[in-house]
Design an enzyme around this catalytic site. Sequence first.
Site, PDB file in Angstrom:
ATOM      1  CE1 TYR A 136      -2.980   3.128   0.574  1.00 38.19           C
ATOM      2  CE2 TYR A 136      -3.374   2.411   2.817  1.00 38.19           C
ATOM      3  CZ  TYR A 136      -3.606   3.296   1.785  1.00 38.19           C
ATOM      4  OH  TYR A 136      -4.461   4.357   1.979  1.00 38.19           O
ATOM      5  CE  LYS A 164      -5.474   1.572  -0.723  1.00 32.98           C
ATOM      6  NZ  LYS A 164      -5.987   2.721  -1.437  1.00 32.98           N
TER       7      LYS A 164
HETATM    8  O1  MN9 Z   1      -6.911   4.832  -0.790  1.00 35.77           O
HETATM    9  C1  MN9 Z   1      -8.433   6.585  -0.716  1.00 35.77           C
HETATM   10  N1  MN9 Z   1      -7.432   7.320  -0.012  1.00 35.77           N
HETATM   11  C2  MN9 Z   1      -7.646   7.858   1.185  1.00 35.77           C
HETATM   12  C3  MN9 Z   1      -7.866   5.336  -1.247  1.00 35.77           C
HETATM   13  O2  MN9 Z   1      -8.719   7.856   1.727  1.00 35.77           O
HETATM   14  C4  MN9 Z   1      -6.480   8.492   1.843  1.00 35.77           C
HETATM   15  C5  MN9 Z   1      -9.055   7.328  -1.892  1.00 35.77           C
HETATM   16  O3  MN9 Z   1     -10.189   6.601  -2.271  1.00 35.77           O
HETATM   17  C6  MN9 Z   1      -9.431   8.762  -1.579  1.00 35.77           C
HETATM   18  O4  MN9 Z   1     -10.161   8.829  -0.391  1.00 35.77           O
HETATM   19  C7  MN9 Z   1     -10.270   9.415  -2.662  1.00 35.77           C
HETATM   20  C8  MN9 Z   1     -10.497  10.893  -2.387  1.00 35.77           C
HETATM   21  O5  MN9 Z   1      -9.293  11.610  -2.518  1.00 35.77           O
HETATM   22  O6  MN9 Z   1      -9.678   9.237  -3.903  1.00 35.77           O
END
Ligand code: MN9
Length: 292
Positions: A136, A164
């Site tokens: 990640y 990821k």
């Molecule tokens: O990892 C999410 N990252 C965080 C995935 O929440 C830090 C994303 O889905 C974001 O929340 C999304 C909004 O910026 O893209």
Amino acid sequence: MRDLKGIFSALLVSFNEDGSINEKGLRQIIRYNIDKMKVDGLYVGGSTGENFMLSTVEKKEIFRIAKDEVKDQVALIAQVGSVNLQEAVELGQYATELGYDCLSAVTPFYYKFSFPEIKHYYDTIIEKTGNNMIVYSIPFLTGVNMGIEQFGELYKNPKVLGVKFTAGDFYLLERLKKAYPNHLIWAGFDEMMLPAAALGVDGAIGSTFNVNGVRARQIFELTQAGKLQDALAIQHITNDLIEGILANGLYLTIKELLKLEGVEAGYCREPMTAKATPEQLAKAKELKQKYL
Ligand code: MN9
């Protein structure tokens, strides 16, 4: 092994006002993701799960409830990463025993770990759990930036399936796909799904899929089919929604949107602001009316 490609919601967790886990609400969020958003899987214990504010006992409880609710309906990835390597191993063993399809671990953060230390962290979790691993990588929160050679080093462990990739560095993304075509990439920024899909990512893991999962799949599949204009039109609507969510408080607003769908999504976990103000609530209603 189960197919881990496709659209994965980064699972939100419902908390009670006192900060404890709301099991009923968590189960409802899971059901909504499977039944309504039609996701291919869930990423449990990530940033979106407010994981880094929880105790080991609570993290385990969430893994247990999620597996119990999902059974084998969709694929399950457990994010077990922690600056405490012993905790990461313990969580990884627990999730593996529960039957999670794969583990994921955030790059160790806060201290400036050297790359050999990071490699040791992943190899240790893998060795002690026997499970597969998705790295990640989220440099904007962890400060950990890895380059193409470093990913290659991590990929020397055959149980590392891929990454990821929560970053906007599309040059690195393209280089990774070219250099390691057999390793998978899951796009981590929902607002950049189209360009990531155009570069050939294998899936996406995102917070906004909890409420916008159907559109997310459309963007992903249209892009894969080469229908870029159609995909872009949906990405535009999606990003109007995401812009509104980000400006209003990310997880809190997604929870309010879920509540407006009848899902008991609960409060956030302090030190994040736990409860929406009347203004935040009004904004969430406006976003729902406009986009959902
Ligand atoms: O990892 C999410 N990252 C965080 C995935 O929440 C830090 C994303 O889905 C974001 O929340 C999304 C909004 O910026 O893209």
